[in-house]
Scaffold this motif. Structure first.
Motif, PDB file in Angstrom:
ATOM      1  N   TYR A 155     -75.255 -39.261 -96.804  1.00  0.00           N
ATOM      2  CA  TYR A 155     -74.112 -38.981 -97.668  1.00  0.00           C
ATOM      3  C   TYR A 155     -74.305 -39.725 -98.989  1.00  0.00           C
ATOM      4  O   TYR A 155     -74.825 -40.842 -99.036  1.00  0.00           O
ATOM      5  CB  TYR A 155     -72.804 -39.432 -97.013  1.00  0.00           C
ATOM      6  N   SER A 156     -73.860 -39.104-100.082  1.00  0.00           N
ATOM      7  CA  SER A 156     -73.967 -39.736-101.389  1.00  0.00           C
ATOM      8  C   SER A 156     -72.928 -40.855-101.527  1.00  0.00           C
ATOM      9  O   SER A 156     -71.958 -40.930-100.760  1.00  0.00           O
ATOM     10  CB  SER A 156     -73.755 -38.707-102.500  1.00  0.00           C
ATOM     11  N   ILE A 157     -73.124 -41.696-102.538  1.00  0.00           N
ATOM     12  CA  ILE A 157     -72.194 -42.796-102.779  1.00  0.00           C
ATOM     13  C   ILE A 157     -70.804 -42.262-103.116  1.00  0.00           C
ATOM     14  O   ILE A 157     -69.782 -42.789-102.652  1.00  0.00           O
ATOM     15  CB  ILE A 157     -72.724 -43.701-103.907  1.00  0.00           C
ATOM     16  N   ARG A 158     -70.737 -41.203-103.916  1.00  0.00           N
ATOM     17  CA  ARG A 158     -69.427 -40.632-104.274  1.00  0.00           C
ATOM     18  C   ARG A 158     -68.728 -40.046-103.045  1.00  0.00           C
ATOM     19  O   ARG A 158     -67.504 -40.159-102.913  1.00  0.00           O
ATOM     20  CB  ARG A 158     -69.589 -39.561-105.352  1.00  0.00           C
ATOM     21  N   ALA A 159     -69.482 -39.418-102.178  1.00  0.00           N
ATOM     22  CA  ALA A 159     -68.884 -38.849-100.965  1.00  0.00           C
ATOM     23  C   ALA A 159     -68.340 -39.955-100.063  1.00  0.00           C
ATOM     24  O   ALA A 159     -67.245 -39.831 -99.495  1.00  0.00           O
ATOM     25  CB  ALA A 159     -69.915 -38.011-100.223  1.00  0.00           C
ATOM     26  N   ILE A 160     -69.105 -41.051 -99.939  1.00  0.00           N
ATOM     27  CA  ILE A 160     -68.633 -42.182 -99.129  1.00  0.00           C
ATOM     28  C   ILE A 160     -67.373 -42.787 -99.732  1.00  0.00           C
ATOM     29  O   ILE A 160     -66.406 -43.099 -99.025  1.00  0.00           O
ATOM     30  CB  ILE A 160     -69.743 -43.244 -99.012  1.00  0.00           C
TER      31      ILE A 160
END
Length: 321
Positions: free
Chosen positions: A20-25
């Protein structure tokens, strides 16, 4: 923003293992992407994020920072300690951030952060605690069944405010609010602050009648030529159409949308603490305090004062009467 918890770090580790990307997390944890980015950068072990090791690194870092004796005890910082005590203990105290900012202008080679000053006071100089300007209050849960406010006719929400206002690119756009007295009294302080310069004006009002508030804002409009003003949904602003400028309203219970006047009212709380009576101060005392605030340097103004910014390049139609 509070520190990441052990559970949150475990969730970060699991989501990262699923690519998962940082923004998604950040979206899943309801955190800022920058918070997740800093967590990943600071707590990696051999280019790998392990929640248990990240938790330990965070604990050790906070532990040693708390135990570390600040450099302010060094002999070369004696002059700053004296400057700090002088500005904190004066009649209108400066905040540690304002003290550090002004000190850096006087001595550019001796910069120091406000967090170091706070840590120095809280852990080593407890006698200065009483001079710190901000006091914390517990949040109260809003009671069910609170009566709804009367509707304000023809209000325009803050979403429709021009971009010129949002970016603070020009002078003339203001925010307004009131500061209440203790329960059972009708006196209040009506204040307004210019968004770009942070220049504050305020006066004591006998009550919250919409006609009185509208008339006072109208008088200020004639003197300072408001281009717009942003208000909250208080009943005192029901007659906003009489002010004579564009008016915009925050969403209900969203006071942060006019954060500048909220901050100014927090500063006025030093003069009028909660549960105290406005009868204890006079209009002259209030104006003297406002003059002091308008001549206090601000970090957001590159350590200039609101008075300097406001009168350095005022609107062409501004009246000085």
């Amino acid at each position: 923003m509070k520190q990441l918890s052990k559970t949150e770090r475990q969730e970060i580790g699991y989501l990262r293992s699923k690519d998962y990307s940082i923004r998604a997390i950040a979206q899943m944890l309801e955190r800022s992407p920058s918070t997740i980015f800093r967590e990943m950068r600071r707590n990696l072990v051999k280019d790998e994020y392990v929640p248990a090791k990240a938790q330990m690194k965070s604990y050790q870092r906070r532990y040693w920072v708390a135990k570390e004796a600040p450099r302010l005890w060094d002999r070369e910082w004696k002059s700053f300690r004296e400057f700090l005590e002088e500005k904190l203990s004066q009649e209108h105290p400066w905040s540690p951030e304002q003290i550090c900012g002004h000190w850096s202008l006087l001595y550019p080679h001796m910069t120091i952060s406000p967090s170091t000053v706070y840590r120095f006071i809280h852990r080593w100089e407890h006698r200065l605690d009483k001079y710190l300007p901000h006091q914390r209050y517990r949040w109260r849960r809003r009671k069910n069944g609170t009566p709804k406010r009367n509707l304000i006719p023809n209000r325009v929400w803050i979403d429709d405010r021009p971009e010129e206002v949002n970016t603070r690119s020009t002078l003339g756009h203001w925010e307004g609010d009131t500061l209440g007295s203790k329960r059972g009294e009708t006196d209040n302080i009506l204040g307004s602050i210019e968004r770009k310069s942070r220049y504050l004006i305020a006066t004591i009002m006998p009550n919250r009648r919409p006609s009185l508030s509208a008339n006072q804002l109208k008088r200020w409009n004639k003197q300072y030529r408001f281009q717009s003003i942003t208000l909250d949904n208080g009943i005192e602003f029901q007659q906003h159409e009489k002010i004579g400028c564009d008016t915009f309203f925050c969403h209900p219970y969203s006071s942060w949308e006019k954060g500048q006047i909220e901050y100014a009212m927090r500063l006025l709380r030093r003069l009028v603490p909660k549960k105290s009576s406005l009868g204890n101060i006079t209009e002259k005392q209030l104006q003297q305090y406002i003059v002091q605030l308008n001549h206090t340097p601000r970090k957001c103004l590159s350590w200039k004062t609101p008075h300097q910014v406001f009168f350095q390049n005022p609107p062409k139609t501004l009246s000085y009467q």
